[in-house]
Scaffold this motif. Structure first.
Motif, short mmCIF file in Angstrom:
data_model
loop_
_atom_site.label_atom_id
_atom_site.label_comp_id
_atom_site.label_asym_id
_atom_site.label_seq_id
_atom_site.Cartn_x
_atom_site.Cartn_y
_atom_site.Cartn_z
N ARG A 117 107.13 -122.85 43.34
CA ARG A 117 107.16 -122.63 41.90
C ARG A 117 106.66 -123.89 41.18
NH1 ARG A 117 109.95 -117.96 41.34
NH2 ARG A 117 109.81 -118.07 39.07
N PHE A 118 106.08 -123.67 40.01
CA PHE A 118 105.77 -124.77 39.11
C PHE A 118 106.02 -124.29 37.70
CE2 PHE A 118 101.99 -122.30 38.76
CZ PHE A 118 101.28 -122.70 37.64
N THR A 119 106.09 -125.21 36.76
CA THR A 119 106.40 -124.85 35.38
C THR A 119 105.21 -125.17 34.49
OG1 THR A 119 108.76 -125.29 35.71
CG2 THR A 119 107.97 -125.23 33.43
N HIS A 120 104.86 -124.19 33.66
CA HIS A 120 103.79 -124.40 32.69
C HIS A 120 104.07 -123.56 31.46
CE1 HIS A 120 99.70 -123.50 30.94
NE2 HIS A 120 99.78 -124.81 30.88
N SER A 164 95.16 -120.52 31.34
CA SER A 164 95.69 -121.88 31.32
C SER A 164 96.75 -122.06 32.41
CB SER A 164 96.26 -122.22 29.94
OG SER A 164 97.46 -121.51 29.68
N ASP A 165 97.48 -120.99 32.75
CA ASP A 165 98.42 -121.07 33.88
C ASP A 165 97.66 -121.37 35.18
OD1 ASP A 165 100.56 -120.34 32.22
OD2 ASP A 165 100.45 -118.22 32.77
N ALA A 166 96.55 -120.68 35.37
CA ALA A 166 95.77 -120.86 36.60
C ALA A 166 95.22 -122.29 36.68
CB ALA A 166 94.63 -119.84 36.65
N HIS A 180 98.59 -128.93 39.21
CA HIS A 180 99.84 -129.14 39.97
C HIS A 180 99.54 -129.46 41.43
CE1 HIS A 180 103.97 -128.47 41.28
NE2 HIS A 180 103.54 -127.60 42.16
N LEU A 181 98.50 -128.84 41.98
CA LEU A 181 98.16 -129.03 43.38
C LEU A 181 97.15 -130.15 43.60
CD1 LEU A 181 97.87 -125.28 44.46
CD2 LEU A 181 99.76 -126.86 44.94
#
Length: 261
Positions: free
Chosen positions: A10-13, A88-90, A96-97
């Motif tokens: 998981r990540f947060t955006h 923008s999430d993508a 993040h990676l």
């Protein structure tokens, strides 16, 4: 690496907790997969064999559950589901990676999100694959209000609209949050103009099933773009084209051309 049941992280955006998987050789070229409406990373990319196909071909395979879908947060406010929000999430997942650039492949709504991502974050895109969406990206894909109505109906039994029944049944099959999907469908259909498509110069492959009555012509869309080509996915409708072997072979050939030494 379990190609049948990848491990999700998981990540947060944008205030949302979003789920994704990241499989394959971390040093290999990355492919970012963006799924379609009412689907998920598992349903769109793992079950039809895309994760295995791409990993076996030597790619790092990344896919997220779009907001409102899969294991990601599911807000019920329509204004958060515009394609630029999901694009923008993508891009945030790549951040993040620590991935500077990736091949990006989207199916149906995911193809629309991929186009917005290419417009808003052009340096992050190595190539584009649009599956299940042709000229409908510019012209629309028909009246989808009955699908929102079908998602909000008390049961599938009272839904008479054919396409509405198809998506309501699919949402039930995948255990989706129908309120989130109804909100998503009201704002996620923003169109890309012909002029905007003409500005996308990255190599692009567009695949549409020959029995797809939703996507519109792949050839018409490709003709608008300076570096795009179309492939027909024979005898497949919108739901079945995604996992077709002709489509997979075309994508692998496309990537091999781009990634050969």
């Amino acid at each position: 690496m379990n190609l049948n049941a990848p491990a999700f992280s998981r990540f947060t955006h944008d205030g949302l907790s979003l789920a994704y998987f990241d499989e394959g050789d971390p040093s290999a070229p990355a492919v970012l997969l963006i799924h379609g409406f009412a689907s998920s990373a598992m349903v769109n990319w793992v079950h039809p064999g895309w994760l295995k196909t791409l990993a076996d071909a030597g790619y790092r395979v990344i896919a997220l559950d779009n907001r409102g879908h899969g294991q990601s947060d599911k807000p019920h406010e329509a204004e958060v589901y515009h394609p630029e929000n999901m694009a923008s999430d993508a891009a945030a997942l790549l951040d993040h990676l620590g991935i500077a650039q990736a091949h990006v492949m989207g199916y149906s709504m995911g193809a629309r999100i991929s186009a917005f991502m290419a417009l808003d974050f052009p340096t992050r895109i190595r190539s584009l694959v649009f599956g299940g969406l042709g000229i409908g990206m510019c012209d629309g894909v028909g009246d989808w209000d009955p699908i929102a109505d079908a998602l909000l109906a008390p049961s599938l039994d009272v839904v008479s609209h054919e396409r509405g029944r198809m998506f309501r049944a699919f949402a039930e099959q995948t255990g989706s949050d129908r309120l989130a999907l109804a909100a998503c469908i009201s704002t996620s259909r923003d169109l890309v103009t012909r002029e905007e498509l003409g500005r996308l110069t990255v190599p692009t492959l567009i695949g549409v099933g020959t029995k797809d009555d939703i996507a519109g012509s792949a050839q018409e869309l490709a003709a608008l773009m300076p570096n795009a080509r179309a492939v027909d996915i024979p005898n497949r409708d919108h739901m079945l084209a995604v996992g077709d072997r002709v489509f997979k072979a075309a994508v692998l050939d496309f990537y091999r051309e781009l990634d050969q030494p």
